[in-house]
Write a protein that holds these residues in place. Structure first.
Motif, PDB file in Angstrom:
ATOM      1  N   SER A  36       0.835  -1.190   0.000  1.00  0.00           N
ATOM      2  CA  SER A  36       0.000   0.000   0.000  1.00  0.00           C
ATOM      3  C   SER A  36       0.881   1.254   0.000  1.00  0.00           C
ATOM      4  O   SER A  36       1.858   1.329   0.749  1.00  0.00           O
ATOM      5  N   THR A  37       0.529   2.234  -0.823  1.00  0.00           N
ATOM      6  CA  THR A  37       1.341   3.444  -0.930  1.00  0.00           C
ATOM      7  C   THR A  37       1.341   4.239   0.374  1.00  0.00           C
ATOM      8  O   THR A  37       2.384   4.671   0.865  1.00  0.00           O
ATOM      9  N   ARG A  38       0.153   4.423   0.957  1.00  0.00           N
ATOM     10  CA  ARG A  38       0.042   5.256   2.156  1.00  0.00           C
ATOM     11  C   ARG A  38       0.366   4.499   3.438  1.00  0.00           C
ATOM     12  O   ARG A  38       0.735   5.105   4.442  1.00  0.00           O
ATOM     13  N   ASP A  59      -6.663   3.437   6.298  1.00  0.00           N
ATOM     14  CA  ASP A  59      -5.849   3.866   5.159  1.00  0.00           C
ATOM     15  C   ASP A  59      -4.490   4.395   5.581  1.00  0.00           C
ATOM     16  O   ASP A  59      -3.571   4.472   4.767  1.00  0.00           O
ATOM     17  N   THR A  60      -4.368   4.780   6.862  1.00  0.00           N
ATOM     18  CA  THR A  60      -3.140   5.398   7.355  1.00  0.00           C
ATOM     19  C   THR A  60      -2.834   4.873   8.756  1.00  0.00           C
ATOM     20  O   THR A  60      -3.712   4.323   9.431  1.00  0.00           O
TER      21      THR A  60
END
Length: 253
Positions: free
Chosen positions: A12-14, A236-237
């Motif tokens: 995942s990028t984030r 997501d973070t």
């Protein structure tokens, strides 16, 4: 046959490795998998991944795992690839495939059961949950997907913008002027609808909004929207993970 597939990416990028993040003594993937396996209407549950580290976690918790290509662009593509590997296709008119997002650790089995039951008794293509928006913060947050409904509870449109626009009303007063719905990104597909999604090119509206559900909607598919009061928190973070840890700690007191 009702099959649930949990797409899980390591890169995942984030938030790299987020399926493996510890949430109160269990990985996020384990929490989602356990909730899914507890659903009464689901016959089989699989994790679909492109990473051996996720596969090892599946072995640890006892989850069935299907390896899929790292080149797949979306969670739905990964679910469809796994369904194809299981020989689930449109020839089986009764088959339902759930795309259970792997970043929803507060998922409740009853929510999945409600989607399956709703889709089994309807002529529509997809069932997906929605929850009434009750805060101005969620209403104006572009990461919170909104949906407007037809009179038969099918989706008219999904957007990151505030829909509908309430003319002449501003701020929190909008919440009293009409009903706003948050879309929760979990889907129960009839097998034919999942095949249809994969066969279609990305739609212009999908690309503009960065919402993959607009691909099928633009092609005329019917999304049955099922209201829920379950309050999910997608991770997501790292900050989202901390929020969920606090919720879980409060639940266990």
């Amino acid at each position: 046959m009702v099959v649930a597939i949990i797409p899980a990416r390591y890169a995942s990028t984030r938030f790299p490795a987020k399926p493996l993040v510890d949430l109160g003594g269990q990985s996020m993937l384990e929490r989602v998998w356990r909730a899914t396996t507890d659903a009464q209407t689901i016959d089989q549950v699989y994790v679909s991944t492109d990473d051996e580290r996720i596969a090892r976690e599946c072995d640890r918790i006892g989850a069935l795992c299907i390896m899929t290509s790292a080149d797949l662009l979306s969670g739905t593509d990964r679910v469809a690839a796994a369904a194809a590997a299981l020989s689930i296709n449109s020839a089986d008119k009764e088959a339902i495939v759930l795309n259970v997002q792997g970043d929803e650790p507060l998922l409740q089995p009853a929510l999945l059961d409600s989607l399956v039951s709703a889709l089994q008794s309807s002529p529509h293509d997809v069932a997906t949950p929605i929850r009434r928006i009750e805060s101005e913060q969620d209403l104006d947050n572009p990461t919170v997907c909104k949906v407007t409904l037809r009179s038969d509870s099918t989706a008219l449109y999904f957007s990151r913008s505030v829909i509908p626009h309430v003319r002449g009303v501003q701020g929190a007063d909008r919440l009293n002027a009409t009903t706003f719905w948050k879309h929760i990104g979990i889907y129960a597909y009839k097998a034919a609808a999942l095949e249809r999604f994969i066969a279609l090119p990305p739609a212009a509206l999908e690309l503009a909004e960065s919402l993959e559900q607009l691909r099928l909607l633009s092609d005329g598919a019917r999304y049955l929207c099922v209201p829920t009061t379950h309050d999910l928190v997608a991770i997501d973070t790292p900050a989202d993970a901390e929020r969920v840890r606090a919720i879980l700690a409060a639940m266990e007191r």
